[in-house]
Design an enzyme around this catalytic site. Structure first.
Site, PDB file in Angstrom:
ATOM      1  CB  CYS A 152      43.083  42.938  52.930  1.00 34.48           C
ATOM      2  SG  CYS A 152      43.413  44.358  51.847  1.00 34.48           S
ATOM      3  CB  CYS A 175      40.503  46.305  48.131  1.00 36.31           C
ATOM      4  SG  CYS A 175      41.964  46.285  49.171  1.00 36.31           S
ATOM      5  N   GLY A 189      48.079  54.286  20.621  1.00 41.87           N
ATOM      6  CA  GLY A 189      47.294  55.425  21.087  1.00 41.87           C
ATOM      7  C   GLY A 189      46.391  56.038  20.027  1.00 41.87           C
ATOM      8  CB  CYS A 205      41.534  47.603  52.713  1.00 40.23           C
ATOM      9  SG  CYS A 205      40.302  46.321  52.471  1.00 40.23           S
ATOM     10  CB  CYS A 251      40.326  42.724  48.891  1.00 38.91           C
ATOM     11  SG  CYS A 251      39.980  43.232  50.576  1.00 38.91           S
TER      12      CYS A 251
HETATM   13 ZN   LIG Z   1      41.398  45.028  50.936  1.00 40.80          ZN
END
Ligand SMILES: [Zn+2]
Lengths: 330, 230
Positions: free
Chosen positions: A259, A281, A47, A256, A287
């Protein structure tokens, strides 16, 4: 010991090979060594932003030299490279960067998250859980999470040294006072291993939980400010929040349209001049993979037993009453 | 070979002592770097770097390959007495890496030492609170490294970033005082010294972020399977 001078021996290891006019992966070996040393410090101090010297990698504007430099430093002949921009493999930037490394390093490229050993990304973490044998390289525009609070580098260095992060908490709490929730929806600051505050780059905060305990190494490169930082595999990464206002990720009423996924980060797409829209997506490979496995908007359950593994930690943190998706559009 | 104590401060490279570096400087350095990167990001994981046939003097394969990969004109190197006194080591480092040698460990970007010639940890550069990265990286040649810490009084139980649960590690031949200092140095994180232990063609890293417990105090860390990653 050898007293024989072979022709090979006349070439010091530090010399740059480059019969084609440029070095392997375009970057010269001296720059690679400098970046490699910085990268090792970055993983040793998770970090923390390691500054590096040298000049900016000469590349067309808008490519994001930080991510490119890191990829050029890490990549080898055995790698398979995936590049995503906003989750998509087919944007101009992503295609150009893939072609660049296919040409200058001769590596295989892929659009499939599962087949990649290196993934260079801008603005997203893939939905599919990454593995320990993969490295995720983020393109970072502004590496310092405290920069908008304190413009002076000497001061932000001190704040990190003293772990003095109250100003960021105040900023987030001002959101709560004004909007009733934390409005910051991308570039959402995290604490790494309970020590350093880190800018996760402009990914949606939807992706933040994926960083926690990720099996893959995460490397971050800022080219203009010349910073490298890192999160080793299996490292604690927590988004800042408050006891009474816990961290929450975006969620959508919609699924979506391609999908049927109800658990991925969705992009809003305008369909026609009448302003009709749909949600799809943002991760195009995820997807596509779901569609190949029989998932559709009409059949979101798909065929049994074939669900691609979404990142589990992202599911745990999901809530309904969060920021609208529109706020995410960069 | 002749041992001359002051040879590390001489600029000369003795060409009759030189040997080949990597077969392919670019590809081999990339391969070794990826091993070191994996080692440093997954502390305690033992990796193999076997890309050279011969090494100069007392340098073992993995420390020689790390030098070829990371040392250059921009890195100050401190060598422990036997290495600093070996013309073969010094000439080859100078020739292949063009690295300047320093006589004080605190000035070094990399300190390269034999296990029985380790400088005191406090004499190395630990970085500062604003720039903890400005520290010495310590490369130590040891007899052997193993993740099997059963019956070992030198064993460690490692936890922290890069380690999913915990990992056993034993680096043979490290002085007791050094092991103690290393454990205690964790209190000063993010200041500290990142270590790489090299045994023949194997290497393992112990960055400052790793918590170390002597394994004889631990019940859960027996018989850790050796993690060999390539
Ligand atoms: Zn999708």
């Amino acid at each position: 010991m050898s007293s024989q001078l072979s022709s090979q021996l006349n070439k010091p290891a530090t010399q740059t090979a480059g019969a084609e006019g440029y070095n392997f992966a375009y970057l010269d070996e001296q720059s690679k060594r400098m970046l490699r040393r910085a990268m090792l410090k970055a993983v040793a101090i998770p970090g923390y932003q390691v500054p590096f010297g040298g000049r900016e990698m000469p590349l067309p504007h808008g490519w994001g030299t930080g991510g490119m430099q890191l990829t050029a430093t890490v990549i080898g002949e055995a790698d398979t490279l995936k590049v995503i921009d906003q989750g998509a493999d087919d944007t101009t930037n992503a295609v150009s960067i893939r072609r660049f490394f296919a040409k200058t390093a001769g590596v295989e490229t892929t659009e499939h998250t599962a087949d990649a050993s290196l993934i260079q990304t801008r603005h997203r973490i893939p939905e599919r859980q990454l593995r320990n044998d993969q490295i995720l390289i983020y393109q970072v525009p502004i590496p310092e999470p405290l920069r908008f609070i304190e413009p002076r580098e000497t001061e932000t260095r001190k704040m990190h040294a003293l772990r003095e992060y109250g100003a960021m908490q105040v900023k987030l709490y001002e959101d709560v006072a004004r909007f009733g929730h934390i409005a910051t929806s991308y570039d959402y600051p995290v604490m790494v291993n309970d020590r350093y505050m880190m800018d996760p780059s402009p990914i949606p905060k939807f992706d933040n939980p994926k960083m926690n305990q990720m099996p893959a190494l995460q490397l971050f490169g800022a080219g203009f400010e010349k910073r490298i930082y890192a999160v080793p595999p299996y490292t604690k990464v927590m988004s800042l929040d408050f006891d009474d206002y816990p961290f929450e990720v975006q969620s959508w009423e919609e699924s979506c349209s391609i999908c049927g996924s109800d658990h991925s980060f969705l992009d809003e797409v305008i369909m026609d001049d009448a302003g009709n829209k749909m949600f799809v997506c943002s991760d195009t490979d995820y997807c596509r993979e779901r569609v190949e496995q029989g998932f559709t908007a009409e059949n979101p359950e798909g065929q049994q037993g074939l669900t691609p593994e979404p990142n589990q930690s992202q599911q745990e943190r999901k809530t309904q009453d969060d920021t609208k998706a529109e706020e995410m559009a960069p | 070979m002749s041992v001359q104590v002051n040879s590390m401060n001489r600029g000369a490279v003795r060409s009759d002592l030189l040997m080949a570096g990597f077969d392919d400087a670019v590809q081999d350095a990339q391969k070794v770097f990826r091993k070191v990167l994996k080692a440093m990001s997954e502390p305690g994981t033992i990796l193999t770097a076997d890309l050279t046939d011969k090494t100069p003097g007392a340098l073992n394969k993995s420390s020689w390959e790390i030098a070829l990969t990371l040392f250059d004109a921009d890195t100050k190197i401190w060598l422990s007495p036997t290495l600093a006194g070996d013309d073969v080591v010094v000439s080859n480092l100078r020739f292949h890496c063009q690295c300047p040698m320093v006589s004080e460990p605190a000035e070094a970007d990399f300190a390269l030492a034999l296990a029985d010639e380790l400088p005191e940890l406090k004499t190395l550069n630990w970085g500062n609170s604003e720039y903890p990265d400005q520290s010495t990286t310590l490369i130590v040649q040891v007899e052997a490294i193993t993740n099997q810490v059963q019956d070992s009084d030198e064993g460690w139980c490692l936890t922290g970033p890069g380690i999913e649960t915990e990992r056993g590690l034993s680096a043979k031949g490290l002085p007791y005082s050094f092991r103690l200092d290393l454990v205690n140095s964790r209190k000063r994180f993010p200041l500290g010294v990142d270590c790489v232990f090299c045994a023949d063609d194997q290497l393992v890293a112990l960055p400052r972020s790793t918590e170390i417990k002597p394994s004889d105090n631990e019940d859960g860390i027996r018989n850790t399977t050796q993690q060999e990653a390539n």
